[in-house]
Design a protein around this motif. Structure first.
Motif, mmCIF file in Angstrom:
data_model
loop_
_atom_site.group_PDB
_atom_site.id
_atom_site.type_symbol
_atom_site.label_atom_id
_atom_site.label_comp_id
_atom_site.label_asym_id
_atom_site.label_seq_id
_atom_site.Cartn_x
_atom_site.Cartn_y
_atom_site.Cartn_z
ATOM 1 N N LEU A 76 1.067 -1.423 0.155
ATOM 2 C CA LEU A 76 -0.004 -0.026 -0.459
ATOM 3 C C LEU A 76 0.933 1.175 0.267
ATOM 4 O O LEU A 76 1.980 1.295 1.061
ATOM 5 C CB LEU A 76 -0.518 -0.108 1.348
ATOM 6 C CG LEU A 76 -1.489 -1.586 1.165
ATOM 7 C CD1 LEU A 76 -2.493 -1.167 3.056
ATOM 8 C CD2 LEU A 76 -2.936 -1.343 0.757
ATOM 9 N N VAL A 77 0.691 2.364 -0.894
ATOM 10 C CA VAL A 77 1.545 3.122 -0.631
ATOM 11 C C VAL A 77 -0.315 4.863 -0.767
ATOM 12 O O VAL A 77 -0.288 4.716 -1.823
ATOM 13 C CB VAL A 77 2.305 3.227 -2.260
ATOM 14 C CG1 VAL A 77 2.419 4.653 -2.527
ATOM 15 C CG2 VAL A 77 3.227 2.365 -2.443
ATOM 16 N N PRO A 78 0.284 5.117 0.276
ATOM 17 C CA PRO A 78 -0.778 6.046 1.155
ATOM 18 C C PRO A 78 -0.873 7.471 -0.176
ATOM 19 O O PRO A 78 0.596 7.248 -1.430
ATOM 20 C CB PRO A 78 0.005 6.813 1.453
ATOM 21 C CG PRO A 78 0.469 5.802 2.605
ATOM 22 C CD PRO A 78 0.932 5.122 1.362
ATOM 23 N N ARG A 79 -1.504 7.418 -1.356
ATOM 24 C CA ARG A 79 -1.930 9.136 -2.545
ATOM 25 C C ARG A 79 -2.383 10.364 -1.575
ATOM 26 O O ARG A 79 -3.742 9.683 -1.484
ATOM 27 C CB ARG A 79 -2.235 8.687 -3.384
ATOM 28 C CG ARG A 79 -2.167 7.489 -4.046
ATOM 29 C CD ARG A 79 -1.358 7.605 -4.861
ATOM 30 N NE ARG A 79 -0.775 6.357 -6.122
ATOM 31 C CZ ARG A 79 0.322 6.132 -6.145
ATOM 32 N NH1 ARG A 79 1.629 7.853 -5.996
ATOM 33 N NH2 ARG A 79 1.036 5.438 -6.588
ATOM 34 N N HIS A 80 -1.997 10.933 -1.086
ATOM 35 C CA HIS A 80 -2.107 12.351 -0.869
ATOM 36 C C HIS A 80 -3.485 13.217 -1.745
ATOM 37 O O HIS A 80 -2.728 13.539 -2.772
ATOM 38 C CB HIS A 80 -1.287 13.125 -0.225
ATOM 39 C CG HIS A 80 0.259 12.562 1.173
ATOM 40 N ND1 HIS A 80 -0.782 12.335 2.411
ATOM 41 C CD2 HIS A 80 0.612 11.666 0.353
ATOM 42 C CE1 HIS A 80 0.350 11.462 2.224
ATOM 43 N NE2 HIS A 80 1.356 11.355 1.968
ATOM 44 N N HIS A 81 -4.198 13.914 -1.490
ATOM 45 C CA HIS A 81 -4.738 14.528 -2.109
ATOM 46 C C HIS A 81 -4.431 15.836 -2.443
ATOM 47 O O HIS A 81 -3.579 16.378 -1.925
ATOM 48 C CB HIS A 81 -5.903 15.317 -1.670
ATOM 49 C CG HIS A 81 -6.597 13.699 -0.536
ATOM 50 N ND1 HIS A 81 -8.051 13.208 -0.654
ATOM 51 C CD2 HIS A 81 -6.662 14.445 0.831
ATOM 52 C CE1 HIS A 81 -7.871 12.559 0.553
ATOM 53 N NE2 HIS A 81 -7.322 13.196 1.384
#
Length: 51
Positions: free
Chosen positions: A46-51
């Motif tokens: 999982l790789v967080p995607r910042h908005h």
């Protein structure tokens, strides 16, 4: 089976990759759900995607 990002300490959307099949599964907003056979497992990155 559902993995909630909140339960894993993540916030916001995350890119999901299946490490055993070498496939990107897209970006999921707050959880990932998969149907698994009895005694089966799945390894995800999982790789967080910042908005």
């Amino acid at each position: 089976m559902t993995a909630s990002w909140q339960d894993l300490g993540l916030r916001g959307p995350a890119a999901v990759r299946d490490l055993w099949t070498h496939r990107n599964l897209g970006v999921s907003r707050d959880s990932f759900t998969a149907t698994l056979a009895p005694h089966a497992s799945r390894l995800l990155h999982l790789v967080p995607r910042h908005h």
